[in-house]
Write a protein that holds these residues in place. Structure first.
Motif, short mmCIF file in Angstrom:
data_model
loop_
_atom_site.label_atom_id
_atom_site.label_comp_id
_atom_site.label_asym_id
_atom_site.label_seq_id
_atom_site.Cartn_x
_atom_site.Cartn_y
_atom_site.Cartn_z
N VAL A 1 0.84 -1.20 0.00
CA VAL A 1 0.00 0.00 0.00
C VAL A 1 0.88 1.25 0.00
O VAL A 1 0.64 2.18 -0.77
CB VAL A 1 -0.99 0.00 1.19
CG1 VAL A 1 -1.68 1.35 1.31
CG2 VAL A 1 -2.01 -1.11 1.04
N SER A 2 1.91 1.25 0.83
CA SER A 2 2.81 2.41 0.88
C SER A 2 3.49 2.64 -0.46
O SER A 2 3.63 3.78 -0.91
CB SER A 2 3.87 2.20 1.96
OG SER A 2 3.28 2.19 3.24
N SER A 3 3.92 1.57 -1.09
CA SER A 3 4.56 1.67 -2.39
C SER A 3 3.62 2.27 -3.43
O SER A 3 4.00 3.15 -4.21
CB SER A 3 5.03 0.29 -2.85
OG SER A 3 5.60 0.34 -4.12
N LEU A 4 2.38 1.79 -3.45
CA LEU A 4 1.39 2.33 -4.39
C LEU A 4 1.11 3.81 -4.11
O LEU A 4 0.99 4.62 -5.04
CB LEU A 4 0.09 1.54 -4.32
CG LEU A 4 0.12 0.15 -4.94
CD1 LEU A 4 -1.13 -0.63 -4.56
CD2 LEU A 4 0.25 0.27 -6.45
N LEU A 5 0.99 4.17 -2.84
CA LEU A 5 0.73 5.56 -2.49
C LEU A 5 1.86 6.47 -2.99
O LEU A 5 1.60 7.53 -3.56
CB LEU A 5 0.58 5.72 -0.97
CG LEU A 5 -0.69 5.13 -0.36
CD1 LEU A 5 -0.60 5.11 1.16
CD2 LEU A 5 -1.93 5.88 -0.80
N LEU A 6 3.09 6.03 -2.81
CA LEU A 6 4.24 6.81 -3.28
C LEU A 6 4.27 6.92 -4.80
O LEU A 6 4.46 8.00 -5.36
CB LEU A 6 5.54 6.19 -2.79
CG LEU A 6 5.88 6.41 -1.32
CD1 LEU A 6 7.09 5.58 -0.92
CD2 LEU A 6 6.15 7.89 -1.06
N VAL B 1 -8.21 5.49 -0.70
CA VAL B 1 -9.35 5.80 -1.56
C VAL B 1 -8.88 6.41 -2.88
O VAL B 1 -9.46 6.17 -3.93
CB VAL B 1 -10.38 6.70 -0.85
CG1 VAL B 1 -9.84 8.09 -0.61
CG2 VAL B 1 -11.68 6.77 -1.64
N GLN B 2 -7.78 7.15 -2.84
CA GLN B 2 -7.23 7.71 -4.07
C GLN B 2 -6.67 6.61 -4.97
O GLN B 2 -6.71 6.72 -6.19
CB GLN B 2 -6.14 8.74 -3.75
CG GLN B 2 -6.71 10.01 -3.14
CD GLN B 2 -5.64 10.97 -2.73
OE1 GLN B 2 -4.70 10.62 -2.01
NE2 GLN B 2 -5.75 12.20 -3.22
N LEU B 3 -6.16 5.54 -4.37
CA LEU B 3 -5.69 4.39 -5.15
C LEU B 3 -6.86 3.72 -5.86
O LEU B 3 -6.75 3.33 -7.02
CB LEU B 3 -4.99 3.37 -4.25
CG LEU B 3 -3.74 3.83 -3.53
CD1 LEU B 3 -3.21 2.72 -2.63
CD2 LEU B 3 -2.68 4.30 -4.51
N VAL B 4 -7.97 3.63 -5.17
CA VAL B 4 -9.16 3.01 -5.76
C VAL B 4 -9.67 3.87 -6.92
O VAL B 4 -10.01 3.35 -7.98
CB VAL B 4 -10.26 2.79 -4.70
CG1 VAL B 4 -11.54 2.28 -5.33
CG2 VAL B 4 -9.76 1.82 -3.62
N ILE B 5 -9.70 5.17 -6.73
CA ILE B 5 -10.15 6.07 -7.79
C ILE B 5 -9.24 5.93 -9.01
O ILE B 5 -9.71 5.83 -10.15
CB ILE B 5 -10.18 7.53 -7.29
CG1 ILE B 5 -11.29 7.70 -6.27
CG2 ILE B 5 -10.34 8.51 -8.45
CD1 ILE B 5 -11.24 9.00 -5.49
#
Length: 58
Positions: free
Chosen positions: A30-35, A43-47
């Protein structure tokens, strides 16, 4: 961990109960995707996944 699991707002602890997935692994991904996507929340990842047609509406 899949985008669908993020979409359903499943907590990291619940995802970590999946065989061979630890809470640390969930947090790392999750942290990797957020970065990588310059996002502040899951929720921004889902969008972003919806906008990229990686998931379909329920």
């Amino acid at each position: 961990m899949s985008v669908a699991e993020l979409r359903e707002v499943i907590t990291g602890a619940v995802i970590a109960h999946t065989p061979y997935v630890t809470l640390s692994t969930v947090k790392t991904h999750v942290s990797s995707l957020l970065l990588k996507l310059d996002a502040r929340a899951r929720v921004q990842l889902v969008i972003a996944a919806y906008e990229a047609n990686l998931v379909q509406s329920l």
